[in-house]
Write a protein that holds these residues in place. Structure first.
Motif, PDB file in Angstrom:
ATOM      1  N   ARG A 116     -95.675 -22.188 -20.351  1.00 59.74           N
ATOM      2  CA  ARG A 116     -95.606 -21.693 -18.975  1.00 59.74           C
ATOM      3  C   ARG A 116     -95.416 -22.839 -17.990  1.00 59.74           C
ATOM      4  O   ARG A 116     -96.003 -22.845 -16.903  1.00 59.74           O
ATOM      5  CB  ARG A 116     -96.849 -20.878 -18.616  1.00 59.74           C
ATOM      6  CG  ARG A 116     -97.103 -19.710 -19.556  1.00 59.74           C
ATOM      7  CD  ARG A 116     -98.393 -18.997 -19.242  1.00 59.74           C
ATOM      8  NE  ARG A 116     -98.688 -17.974 -20.231  1.00 59.74           N
ATOM      9  CZ  ARG A 116     -99.796 -17.242 -20.254  1.00 59.74           C
ATOM     10  NH1 ARG A 116    -100.716 -17.433 -19.319  1.00 59.74           N
ATOM     11  NH2 ARG A 116     -99.982 -16.325 -21.182  1.00 59.74           N
ATOM     12  N   ARG A 117     -94.586 -23.793 -18.369  1.00 54.06           N
ATOM     13  CA  ARG A 117     -94.392 -24.992 -17.556  1.00 54.06           C
ATOM     14  C   ARG A 117     -92.913 -25.276 -17.333  1.00 54.06           C
ATOM     15  O   ARG A 117     -92.082 -24.930 -18.169  1.00 54.06           O
ATOM     16  CB  ARG A 117     -95.042 -26.212 -18.214  1.00 54.06           C
ATOM     17  CG  ARG A 117     -96.564 -26.154 -18.240  1.00 54.06           C
ATOM     18  CD  ARG A 117     -97.173 -27.420 -18.814  1.00 54.06           C
ATOM     19  NE  ARG A 117     -98.624 -27.371 -18.741  1.00 54.06           N
ATOM     20  CZ  ARG A 117     -99.332 -27.742 -17.684  1.00 54.06           C
ATOM     21  NH1 ARG A 117     -98.708 -28.236 -16.617  1.00 54.06           N
ATOM     22  NH2 ARG A 117    -100.643 -27.650 -17.683  1.00 54.06           N
ATOM     23  N   GLY A 118     -92.647 -25.914 -16.196  1.00 54.35           N
ATOM     24  CA  GLY A 118     -91.284 -26.296 -15.890  1.00 54.35           C
ATOM     25  C   GLY A 118     -91.230 -27.554 -15.049  1.00 54.35           C
ATOM     26  O   GLY A 118     -92.184 -27.882 -14.323  1.00 54.35           O
ATOM     27  N   LEU A 119     -90.137 -28.269 -15.163  1.00 51.44           N
ATOM     28  CA  LEU A 119     -89.879 -29.466 -14.365  1.00 51.44           C
ATOM     29  C   LEU A 119     -88.524 -29.289 -13.695  1.00 51.44           C
ATOM     30  O   LEU A 119     -87.515 -29.036 -14.363  1.00 51.44           O
ATOM     31  CB  LEU A 119     -89.859 -30.714 -15.247  1.00 51.44           C
ATOM     32  CG  LEU A 119     -89.417 -32.027 -14.581  1.00 51.44           C
ATOM     33  CD1 LEU A 119     -90.431 -32.452 -13.520  1.00 51.44           C
ATOM     34  CD2 LEU A 119     -89.222 -33.122 -15.622  1.00 51.44           C
ATOM     35  N   VAL A 120     -88.503 -29.396 -12.365  1.00 48.78           N
ATOM     36  CA  VAL A 120     -87.271 -29.309 -11.589  1.00 48.78           C
ATOM     37  C   VAL A 120     -87.043 -30.667 -10.927  1.00 48.78           C
ATOM     38  O   VAL A 120     -87.880 -31.127 -10.139  1.00 48.78           O
ATOM     39  CB  VAL A 120     -87.350 -28.206 -10.512  1.00 48.78           C
ATOM     40  CG1 VAL A 120     -86.057 -28.158  -9.703  1.00 48.78           C
ATOM     41  CG2 VAL A 120     -87.639 -26.854 -11.154  1.00 48.78           C
ATOM     42  N   VAL A 121     -85.940 -31.311 -11.258  1.00 47.41           N
ATOM     43  CA  VAL A 121     -85.612 -32.628 -10.719  1.00 47.41           C
ATOM     44  C   VAL A 121     -84.412 -32.490  -9.781  1.00 47.41           C
ATOM     45  O   VAL A 121     -83.389 -31.906 -10.167  1.00 47.41           O
ATOM     46  CB  VAL A 121     -85.310 -33.628 -11.850  1.00 47.41           C
ATOM     47  CG1 VAL A 121     -84.909 -34.993 -11.274  1.00 47.41           C
ATOM     48  CG2 VAL A 121     -86.519 -33.776 -12.772  1.00 47.41           C
ATOM     49  N   VAL A 122     -84.559 -33.024  -8.573  1.00 47.88           N
ATOM     50  CA  VAL A 122     -83.532 -32.897  -7.539  1.00 47.88           C
ATOM     51  C   VAL A 122     -83.307 -34.265  -6.905  1.00 47.88           C
ATOM     52  O   VAL A 122     -84.272 -34.956  -6.552  1.00 47.88           O
ATOM     53  CB  VAL A 122     -83.956 -31.891  -6.450  1.00 47.88           C
ATOM     54  CG1 VAL A 122     -82.880 -31.761  -5.375  1.00 47.88           C
ATOM     55  CG2 VAL A 122     -84.268 -30.530  -7.067  1.00 47.88           C
ATOM     56  N   SER A 123     -82.062 -34.654  -6.755  1.00 49.53           N
ATOM     57  CA  SER A 123     -81.764 -35.916  -6.085  1.00 49.53           C
ATOM     58  C   SER A 123     -81.717 -35.714  -4.571  1.00 49.53           C
ATOM     59  O   SER A 123     -81.464 -34.609  -4.080  1.00 49.53           O
ATOM     60  CB  SER A 123     -80.438 -36.490  -6.587  1.00 49.53           C
ATOM     61  OG  SER A 123     -79.372 -35.624  -6.287  1.00 49.53           O
ATOM     62  N   GLU A 124     -81.954 -36.790  -3.836  1.00 50.35           N
ATOM     63  CA  GLU A 124     -82.029 -36.695  -2.381  1.00 50.35           C
ATOM     64  C   GLU A 124     -80.743 -36.144  -1.767  1.00 50.35           C
ATOM     65  O   GLU A 124     -80.779 -35.401  -0.784  1.00 50.35           O
ATOM     66  CB  GLU A 124     -82.336 -38.077  -1.799  1.00 50.35           C
ATOM     67  CG  GLU A 124     -83.741 -38.571  -2.124  1.00 50.35           C
ATOM     68  CD  GLU A 124     -83.966 -39.998  -1.667  1.00 50.35           C
ATOM     69  OE1 GLU A 124     -82.956 -40.708  -1.452  1.00 50.35           O
ATOM     70  OE2 GLU A 124     -85.133 -40.392  -1.528  1.00 50.35           O
ATOM     71  N   ASP A 125     -79.604 -36.494  -2.340  1.00 51.11           N
ATOM     72  CA  ASP A 125     -78.348 -36.011  -1.773  1.00 51.11           C
ATOM     73  C   ASP A 125     -78.172 -34.506  -1.944  1.00 51.11           C
ATOM     74  O   ASP A 125     -77.449 -33.877  -1.178  1.00 51.11           O
ATOM     75  CB  ASP A 125     -77.156 -36.757  -2.387  1.00 51.11           C
ATOM     76  CG  ASP A 125     -77.145 -36.699  -3.896  1.00 51.11           C
ATOM     77  OD1 ASP A 125     -78.182 -36.972  -4.508  1.00 51.11           O
ATOM     78  OD2 ASP A 125     -76.092 -36.373  -4.469  1.00 51.11           O
ATOM     79  N   MET A 126     -78.855 -33.913  -2.942  1.00 52.33           N
ATOM     80  CA  MET A 126     -78.755 -32.463  -3.144  1.00 52.33           C
ATOM     81  C   MET A 126     -79.469 -31.676  -2.047  1.00 52.33           C
ATOM     82  O   MET A 126     -79.230 -30.473  -1.891  1.00 52.33           O
ATOM     83  CB  MET A 126     -79.324 -32.080  -4.505  1.00 52.33           C
ATOM     84  CG  MET A 126     -78.338 -32.185  -5.646  1.00 52.33           C
ATOM     85  SD  MET A 126     -77.076 -30.887  -5.617  1.00 52.33           S
ATOM     86  CE  MET A 126     -78.024 -29.495  -6.248  1.00 52.33           C
ATOM     87  N   LEU A 127     -80.338 -32.331  -1.286  1.00 56.19           N
ATOM     88  CA  LEU A 127     -81.006 -31.640  -0.192  1.00 56.19           C
ATOM     89  C   LEU A 127     -80.014 -31.193   0.873  1.00 56.19           C
ATOM     90  O   LEU A 127     -80.330 -30.344   1.701  1.00 56.19           O
ATOM     91  CB  LEU A 127     -82.076 -32.537   0.428  1.00 56.19           C
ATOM     92  CG  LEU A 127     -83.274 -32.860  -0.477  1.00 56.19           C
ATOM     93  CD1 LEU A 127     -84.231 -33.799   0.241  1.00 56.19           C
ATOM     94  CD2 LEU A 127     -83.993 -31.591  -0.914  1.00 56.19           C
ATOM     95  N   ALA A 128     -78.812 -31.764   0.836  1.00 58.37           N
ATOM     96  CA  ALA A 128     -77.757 -31.312   1.756  1.00 58.37           C
ATOM     97  C   ALA A 128     -77.221 -29.945   1.357  1.00 58.37           C
ATOM     98  O   ALA A 128     -76.450 -29.342   2.108  1.00 58.37           O
ATOM     99  CB  ALA A 128     -76.617 -32.332   1.797  1.00 58.37           C
TER     100      ALA A 128
END
Length: 347
Positions: A116-128
């Motif tokens: 029941r676990r997850g990891l979501v990785v997002v780069s700063e440029d994707m915040l656009a």
């Protein structure tokens, strides 16, 4: 490489190459799709996207089921030289109890449903690209974890409801499901979900995320209520990967529009572009021998999931229908009303 005689401090990145010692500073819990999701992150921006997606939603629960999930959201440095007009589509992969969705080396989702676990990785440029982060990474994690752990059948479609009863709206993209959902709301019904519905096969109880309604500008000509038109026209505009541009109207600021609890599905309706006429009307029943293959063709992903066969048995028994297009969307809503009335009388 560590050379002889060289000692690493705890702050040296080589001492923790996987980032396992990182401790998210902020936690947020939300009840979504029948489960309690605990989101952890040191990024306010990512937690704001979680809040935008799942804040102020009705807390849906299934009888006797209330699992807890843990999802870590990690923001990593900006990708060097990235100047995208749109992120690449998510590529999926899985095996040995792991599920993965990958945009690129700095943007991906890793899920372990058994834990029941997850990891979501997002780069700063994707915040656009908040729409893509919200729908293609965060939603990817939440929807997959909930459906796998709770054994829910995932369906691509909408669901409208009334008095605890729900009708599934299925059919190809562009058939008019969102337009019907809008006019169902204008007629005093509620929305369970616009795009993704999750059904417990045995009970036919369904849940979803009733946060946004996506409406094309050209369908507003059918909206007579000035306040409703203004609500949608002032909503932000999003562009989907298909190129379709729609208003994204938030349902949560308007009381009573979201179904407060899971709905018991009483019928599945295929929405079509075929015009109705005075002879045939708008709604007709699909015989069981045709309904099952139609459902499978319409739901290629859902038809491969646990519980599909039982779901088909139950929904075919409840009723599967074809809905033709009327002169006005409210004509279609009137055609659907007897499905609720008959189920209420039978119950």
């Amino acid at each position: 490489m560590i050379h002889p005689g060289e000692f690493l401090t705890r702050d040296d990145p080589r001492a923790d190459p996987f980032g396992e010692r990182l401790r998210p500073a902020i936690c947020m819990s939300r009840q979504v799709l029948g489960g309690r999701f605990r989101f952890e992150s040191d990024s306010i921006a990512l937690l704001e996207l979680v809040e935008a997606a799942y804040g102020c939603l009705p807390a849906h629960r299934f009888p006797g089921l209330s699992p807890e999930f843990h999802v870590e959201l990690r923001l990593v440095p900006r990708t060097a030289g990235s100047a995208l007009t749109e992120p690449p589509p998510v590529r999926t992969q899985g095996g040995k109890g792991l599920l993965c969705g990958v945009v690129d080396a700095c943007n991906y989702v890793l899920l372990v449903p058994a834990q029941r676990r997850g990891l979501v990785v997002v780069s700063e440029d994707m915040l656009a690209f908040p729409y893509h982060v919200r729908y293609e990474l965060i939603e990817f994690a939440v929807f997959l974890l909930a459906s796998r752990v709770l054994n829910l059948v995932p369906l691509h479609g909408a669901c409208i409801g009334k008095d605890g009863l729900g009708v599934l709206l299925l059919g190809a993209s562009g058939a008019g499901k969102s337009t019907l959902a809008l006019h169902a709301l204008l007629a005093g019904m509620q929305m369970l979900a616009e795009d993704s519905v999750f059904v417990h096969a045995e009970s036919l109880l369904a849940t979803g995320v009733a946060n946004f309604l996506h409406v094309k500008s050209d369908t507003l000509r059918f909206v007579d209520d000035p306040a409703a038109r203004e609500w949608i026209e002032q909503a932000p505009v999003i562009r989907r990967r298909s190129g379709v541009v729609k208003h994204e109207a938030d349902l949560r600021g308007r009381a009573g529009l979201a179904a407060p609890a899971p709905l018991r599905i009483v019928a599945a309706v295929f929405v079509t572009d075929e015009p109705g006429d005075a002879t045939r009307g708008l709604l007709d029943s699909i015989p069981w021998e045709f309904a099952a293959p139609m459902l499978a063709d319409d739901q290629p992903y859902g038809s491969g999931q646990v519980g599909w066969d039982r779901f088909v048995q139950k929904i075919v028994r409840a009723g599967v229908y074809r809905l033709r297009r009327g002169a006005h969307p409210r004509d279609a809503i009137r055609a659907l009303a007897p499905l609720f009335d008959c189920a209420r009388g039978a119950g």
